[in-house]
Motif scaffolding. Sequence first.
Motif, short mmCIF file in Angstrom:
data_model
loop_
_atom_site.label_atom_id
_atom_site.label_comp_id
_atom_site.label_asym_id
_atom_site.label_seq_id
_atom_site.Cartn_x
_atom_site.Cartn_y
_atom_site.Cartn_z
N ARG A 1 0.97 -1.19 0.13
CA ARG A 1 0.02 0.02 0.12
C ARG A 1 0.93 1.32 0.16
N THR B 1 2.45 -1.14 4.40
CA THR B 1 2.41 0.43 4.19
C THR B 1 3.57 0.98 3.91
N HIS C 1 -2.46 10.12 -1.68
CA HIS C 1 -3.32 9.29 -1.56
C HIS C 1 -2.66 7.81 -1.48
N TRP C 2 -3.34 6.88 -1.02
CA TRP C 2 -2.86 5.42 -0.93
C TRP C 2 -3.38 4.86 -2.19
N GLU C 3 -2.45 3.84 -2.78
CA GLU C 3 -2.69 2.96 -4.08
C GLU C 3 -2.06 1.49 -3.38
N ASP C 4 -2.88 0.51 -3.95
CA ASP C 4 -2.51 -0.93 -3.34
C ASP C 4 -1.93 -1.34 -4.62
N ARG D 1 2.08 5.19 -0.49
CA ARG D 1 1.57 6.67 -0.49
C ARG D 1 1.92 7.47 -1.71
N ARG D 2 1.12 7.86 -2.58
CA ARG D 2 1.54 8.32 -3.80
C ARG D 2 1.02 9.83 -4.03
N GLU E 1 5.43 4.74 3.10
CA GLU E 1 5.21 6.04 2.71
C GLU E 1 6.52 7.03 2.95
#
Length: 325
Positions: free
Chosen positions: A97, A179, A110-113, A99-100, A181
């Motif tokens: 996941r 996650t 935002h988050w992307e999986d 953090r883009r 980030e």
Amino acid sequence: MAKDDEPAFSASGSEGTPPVDPETAVGPDGRPLQAREPAQPAPEPRDETAGRVAEPVPAEAPAQPDAAEERQARQQVQQAEKGAEAGAIPSFEVTLRLRRYNPELDDAPHWEDYRVTVHSTDRLLDALHTIKWEQDGSLSFRRSCAHGVCGSDAMRINGKNRLACKTLLKDLNPDKPITVEPIQGLPVEKDLIVDMDPFFAAYREVMPFLITKGNEPTRERLQSQKQRERYDDTTKCILCAACTTSCPVFWGDGQYFGPASIVNAHRFIFDSRDEGADLRLEILNDKEGVWRCRTTFNCTEACPRGIEVTRAIQEVKRALLTRKV
Ligand code: SF4
Ligand code: FES
């Protein structure tokens, strides 16, 4: 004896060896060579098939493999298959996941999986490469050495600052999304890339280089092992910023010098060859200097080099109080 009187043959029996007369020559046993029996010719090989009646052989008789040979070959194949299975590196699936943030397209991060098949020997950096190379080439992150030396891939992984190249995926729980980030407290430029300028500006302020008062030595500046040990721990810093960006005080306003700067000041303050300790201590006596440290130990936990960061900060505080290094 004069050299001319010496017999004209050498130990090698080559050029000067006198010719041998087979009539009169004797062998090492004193017997005349001629008296010996002539060498017997080698016997003719026996014809094993002599006297046997040849059996008719079919023109294209198929080679019949021996049953034992066949069994052995089968066993070899089975063993090779077993070996291949045993040596195979287990693979599994993980969800990353990420953090883009693209400042040209996004108003906010935002988050992307991403679902990736990885091996138990893979590091998080390998999974990021897989995503970038096979799924989304726009993903941005920093890395260089991929071996924990350059310090460029510090990121926040499952809530902790780590180096992506030193984090094995098998050590993270693959049942939950992992996650990833950017490190906190520095402006995000894109995805996992932060602006490191404020970090390096604070680093430069503590003058991380040897300061001497111009007395050029005629040979190396000598130092005992004990003197070297005094600051050995802080020489290991790779300036990854994992410590500084895990510090809640630094998150507050970004004004605090931060653990990494103090670690690199420590490296020279306690170096017996350096003469700039007072200067650096005064710099760190600032309201944004060592006194802002609240000894939360986040920095020590985050350091991928195992440096006792909080201890180094405490030693600088003590040196400021006692004015002794
Ligand atoms: S002290 Fe450790 S965590 Fe901090 S910058 Fe140096 S290597 Fe990185
Ligand atoms: S890529 Fe150099 S430390 Fe990770």
